[in-house]
Design a protein around this motif. Structure first.
Motif, mmCIF file in Angstrom:
data_model
loop_
_atom_site.group_PDB
_atom_site.id
_atom_site.type_symbol
_atom_site.label_atom_id
_atom_site.label_comp_id
_atom_site.label_asym_id
_atom_site.label_seq_id
_atom_site.Cartn_x
_atom_site.Cartn_y
_atom_site.Cartn_z
ATOM 1 N N ILE A 1 0.820 -1.211 0.000
ATOM 2 C CA ILE A 1 0.000 0.000 0.000
ATOM 3 C C ILE A 1 0.860 1.269 0.000
ATOM 4 C CG2 ILE A 1 -1.943 -1.159 1.091
ATOM 5 C CD1 ILE A 1 -1.275 0.124 3.715
ATOM 6 N N VAL A 2 2.068 1.172 0.546
ATOM 7 C CA VAL A 2 2.975 2.322 0.498
ATOM 8 C C VAL A 2 3.465 2.530 -0.931
ATOM 9 C CG1 VAL A 2 5.195 3.239 1.280
ATOM 10 C CG2 VAL A 2 3.691 2.088 2.903
ATOM 11 N N LEU A 3 3.836 1.451 -1.602
ATOM 12 C CA LEU A 3 4.306 1.544 -2.986
ATOM 13 C C LEU A 3 3.189 2.006 -3.924
ATOM 14 C CD1 LEU A 3 6.424 -1.741 -3.185
ATOM 15 C CD2 LEU A 3 7.252 0.591 -2.800
ATOM 16 N N ALA A 4 1.970 1.491 -3.669
ATOM 17 C CA ALA A 4 0.836 1.831 -4.525
ATOM 18 C C ALA A 4 0.300 3.224 -4.259
ATOM 19 C CB ALA A 4 -0.280 0.804 -4.340
ATOM 20 N N GLY A 5 0.624 3.771 -3.084
ATOM 21 C CA GLY A 5 0.126 5.102 -2.738
ATOM 22 C C GLY A 5 -1.270 5.102 -2.184
ATOM 23 N N GLY A 6 -1.744 3.936 -1.744
ATOM 24 C CA GLY A 6 -3.081 3.837 -1.168
ATOM 25 C C GLY A 6 -3.451 2.396 -0.948
ATOM 26 N N CYS A 7 -4.324 2.141 0.030
ATOM 27 C CA CYS A 7 -4.784 0.770 0.274
ATOM 28 C C CYS A 7 -5.814 0.395 -0.788
ATOM 29 C CB CYS A 7 -5.382 0.653 1.677
ATOM 30 S SG CYS A 7 -6.899 1.608 1.915
ATOM 31 N N ALA A 8 -6.408 -0.782 -0.665
ATOM 32 C CA ALA A 8 -7.349 -1.254 -1.679
ATOM 33 C C ALA A 8 -8.515 -0.292 -1.864
ATOM 34 C CB ALA A 8 -7.855 -2.644 -1.296
ATOM 35 N N THR A 9 -9.180 0.060 -0.771
ATOM 36 C CA THR A 9 -10.318 0.962 -0.852
ATOM 37 C C THR A 9 -9.877 2.361 -1.256
ATOM 38 O OG1 THR A 9 -11.148 -0.277 1.053
ATOM 39 C CG2 THR A 9 -12.426 1.621 0.346
ATOM 40 N N GLY A 10 -8.747 2.813 -0.693
ATOM 41 C CA GLY A 10 -8.223 4.123 -1.045
ATOM 42 C C GLY A 10 -7.897 4.225 -2.523
ATOM 43 N N THR A 11 -7.408 3.130 -3.096
ATOM 44 C CA THR A 11 -7.084 3.121 -4.518
ATOM 45 C C THR A 11 -8.353 3.253 -5.361
ATOM 46 O OG1 THR A 11 -5.146 1.730 -4.105
ATOM 47 C CG2 THR A 11 -5.954 1.817 -6.359
ATOM 48 N N TRP A 12 -9.413 2.566 -4.950
ATOM 49 C CA TRP A 12 -10.694 2.676 -5.660
ATOM 50 C C TRP A 12 -11.223 4.097 -5.604
ATOM 51 C CZ3 TRP A 12 -13.312 -0.009 -9.107
ATOM 52 C CH2 TRP A 12 -13.075 -1.379 -9.249
ATOM 53 N N TYR A 13 -11.214 4.712 -4.419
ATOM 54 C CA TYR A 13 -11.818 6.044 -4.343
ATOM 55 C C TYR A 13 -10.916 7.118 -4.953
ATOM 56 C CZ TYR A 13 -9.682 8.495 -0.224
ATOM 57 O OH TYR A 13 -8.859 9.180 0.649
ATOM 58 N N ARG A 14 -9.615 6.936 -4.908
ATOM 59 C CA ARG A 14 -8.720 7.917 -5.531
ATOM 60 C C ARG A 14 -8.757 7.788 -7.055
ATOM 61 N NH1 ARG A 14 -3.020 8.573 -2.817
ATOM 62 N NH2 ARG A 14 -3.229 10.628 -3.781
ATOM 63 N N ALA A 15 -9.041 6.580 -7.535
ATOM 64 C CA ALA A 15 -9.242 6.426 -8.979
ATOM 65 C C ALA A 15 -10.465 7.226 -9.415
ATOM 66 C CB ALA A 15 -9.425 4.947 -9.323
ATOM 67 N N GLY A 16 -11.480 7.271 -8.544
ATOM 68 C CA GLY A 16 -12.677 8.047 -8.834
ATOM 69 C C GLY A 16 -12.432 9.537 -8.851
ATOM 70 N N GLU A 17 -11.320 9.980 -8.272
ATOM 71 C CA GLU A 17 -10.950 11.402 -8.289
ATOM 72 C C GLU A 17 -10.208 11.794 -9.565
ATOM 73 O OE1 GLU A 17 -10.175 12.228 -3.519
ATOM 74 O OE2 GLU A 17 -8.501 11.676 -4.816
ATOM 75 N N GLY A 18 -9.862 10.769 -10.369
ATOM 76 C CA GLY A 18 -9.127 11.049 -11.599
ATOM 77 C C GLY A 18 -7.631 10.821 -11.494
ATOM 78 N N LEU A 19 -7.185 10.242 -10.383
ATOM 79 C CA LEU A 19 -5.752 9.994 -10.189
ATOM 80 C C LEU A 19 -5.359 8.748 -10.988
ATOM 81 C CD1 LEU A 19 -3.308 11.106 -8.605
ATOM 82 C CD2 LEU A 19 -3.845 9.463 -6.813
ATOM 83 N N LEU A 20 -4.697 8.938 -12.109
ATOM 84 C CA LEU A 20 -4.394 7.829 -13.018
ATOM 85 C C LEU A 20 -3.372 6.855 -12.426
ATOM 86 C CD1 LEU A 20 -4.388 9.712 -16.440
ATOM 87 C CD2 LEU A 20 -6.229 8.419 -15.343
ATOM 88 N N GLY A 21 -2.551 7.330 -11.486
ATOM 89 C CA GLY A 21 -1.641 6.417 -10.813
ATOM 90 C C GLY A 21 -2.413 5.368 -10.033
ATOM 91 N N SER A 22 -3.562 5.749 -9.481
ATOM 92 C CA SER A 22 -4.405 4.793 -8.764
ATOM 93 C C SER A 22 -5.059 3.808 -9.731
ATOM 94 C CB SER A 22 -5.482 5.535 -7.965
ATOM 95 O OG SER A 22 -4.896 6.251 -6.891
ATOM 96 N N TRP A 23 -5.373 4.272 -10.953
ATOM 97 C CA TRP A 23 -5.886 3.347 -11.969
ATOM 98 C C TRP A 23 -4.847 2.268 -12.269
ATOM 99 C CZ3 TRP A 23 -10.359 3.702 -15.359
ATOM 100 C CH2 TRP A 23 -11.245 4.725 -15.002
ATOM 101 N N ILE A 24 -3.595 2.686 -12.367
ATOM 102 C CA ILE A 24 -2.514 1.743 -12.652
ATOM 103 C C ILE A 24 -2.353 0.753 -11.499
ATOM 104 C CG2 ILE A 24 -0.017 1.534 -13.008
ATOM 105 C CD1 ILE A 24 -0.150 4.332 -14.349
ATOM 106 N N ALA A 25 -2.349 1.275 -10.269
ATOM 107 C CA ALA A 25 -2.231 0.418 -9.092
ATOM 108 C C ALA A 25 -3.426 -0.521 -8.991
ATOM 109 C CB ALA A 25 -2.128 1.274 -7.825
ATOM 110 N N LEU A 26 -4.601 -0.012 -9.329
ATOM 111 C CA LEU A 26 -5.830 -0.803 -9.244
ATOM 112 C C LEU A 26 -5.800 -1.975 -10.215
ATOM 113 C CD1 LEU A 26 -8.583 -0.959 -7.875
ATOM 114 C CD2 LEU A 26 -9.504 0.522 -9.663
#
Length: 352
Positions: free
Chosen positions: A85-110
């Motif tokens: 989660i440190v490398l991805a920049g967010g936990c599982a749920t955090g990655t889902w909701y940050r992807a919804g903000e438009g953060l493309l890095g979270s899309w990649i991690a997701l």
């Protein structure tokens, strides 16, 4: 009835986005900034959910069995998940909701998270996953193991959490200058005003309670869960097997949608492309996160929020090793480079 998963997910995504409910940052800040507020917020959500869910069980709304405790998989998997989660920049749920903000890095991690979760649950690594998870202790229930009624543990938890909240709220408030409100009334409260983490946590706990009866009504005995539904989405896209589309899948899609709604309404949505290094690290982190969560039988929500509230060994042991994994990764990613930079600067000054 599956639509209730989407509704529950939208509520959760909206609340987490507006309240910035980030467990990765919370675990990391405990070590780096000595700031425990987000961890305390998690404890509030656990306590609220625990009281509500066990009240529902007490009234016969549904039954819950903690099952066996796959201790080795939980310890190893949770520690690895904490690193991921440190490398991805967010936990599982955090990655889902940050992807919804438009953060493309979270899309990649997701994508990495979904892919590795599917590989672990039904792909080439399934035998490894199954083998490690087969190392178990007889009972996962803390109450069954100790012989102490579950409600005693709940009362102790609520008492501790209440004491922490009272102490924190009594501390002098730090003045944070804010821009003059551009909205009024409900619009200001929902989309502009900074949400207190304890308020956010209370809402998360209430949504976690609602998830149980809504999920049980569809035949899925469980509450909030992110890893398996995320894997199911990718498995469905590859195989077309409609049986993979369940309440949990609608939940995670709802988290994305709820976050998008909140981000758009609060004018925080925008597409942000990471640089190449961040993108690669996010993808690696997503894979590591998916591997660890699948092995541990849950992520920071499934284990850290839900299974802790159910008073299981799996939940509390997983939470401990998630935090340790986060701290370990934080040392190598944030602390050690800073130390090296400081030493190098001191050496340069001395030489000069």
């Amino acid at each position: 009835m599956l639509i209730t998963g989407l509704i529950c997910g939208i509520l959760l995504g909206f609340v987490m986005q507006r309240g910035r409910f980030c467990l990765t940052g919370g675990f990391r800040d405990m070590y780096i900034a000595k700031d425990n507020r987000m961890f305390y917020a998690l404890l509030i959500a656990i306590a609220v959910q625990s009281v509500g869910v066990f009240a529902l069980i007490q009234f016969g709304v549904f039954e819950f069995s903690a099952g066996a405790f796959p201790w080795l998989a939980v310890i190893v998997g949770s520690f690895i998940f904490g690193i991921g989660i440190v490398l991805a920049g967010g936990c599982a749920t955090g990655t889902w909701y940050r992807a919804g903000e438009g953060l493309l890095g979270s899309w990649i991690a997701l994508f990495g998270y979904m892919a590795m979760s599917a590989i672990m649950k039904s792909g080439p690594l399934m035998p490894v996953n199954t083998s490690i998870q087969s190392v178990q202790l007889g009972s996962n229930s803390i109450s069954e193991t100790t012989g102490i009624p579950t409600w005693i543990f709940i009362v102790v938890l609520v008492t501790i959490v209440a004491a922490i909240v009272i102490r924190e709220l009594k501390k002098p408030k730090v003045f944070i200058p804010q821009m003059k409100p551009k909205r009024t009334g409900l619009s200001h409260l929902l989309f502009e005003k900074r949400w207190h983490p304890f308020f956010t946590a209370t809402l998360v706990g209430i949504i976690a309670i609602l998830a149980w009866p809504l999920s049980v009504a569809t035949g899925r005995i469980g509450g909030l869960g992110i890893t398996t539904p995320s894997a199911n989405i990718l498995q469905f896209l590859v195989t077309g097997d409609q049986t993979l589309i369940n309440w949990g899948v609608f939940l995670v899609l709802g988290i994305f949608l709820g976050s998008f709604i909140a981000a758009k309404a609060s004018r925080e949505f925008r597409f942000r492309m990471p640089d190449a290094k961040t993108g690669i690290t996010s993808f690696i982190g997503g894979n590591v996160m998916g591997f660890g969560a699948s092995l541990a039988g849950g992520c920071s929500i499934g284990n850290g929020l839900v299974m802790t509230a159910m008073m299981t060994w799996q939940g509390w042991v997983a939470l401990l090793f998630m935090i340790l994994g986060t701290w370990t990764a934080s040392y190598f990613v944030f602390v050690r480079p800073r130390i090296k930079k400081t030493v190098a600067s001191a050496t340069t000054v001395t030489t000069a």
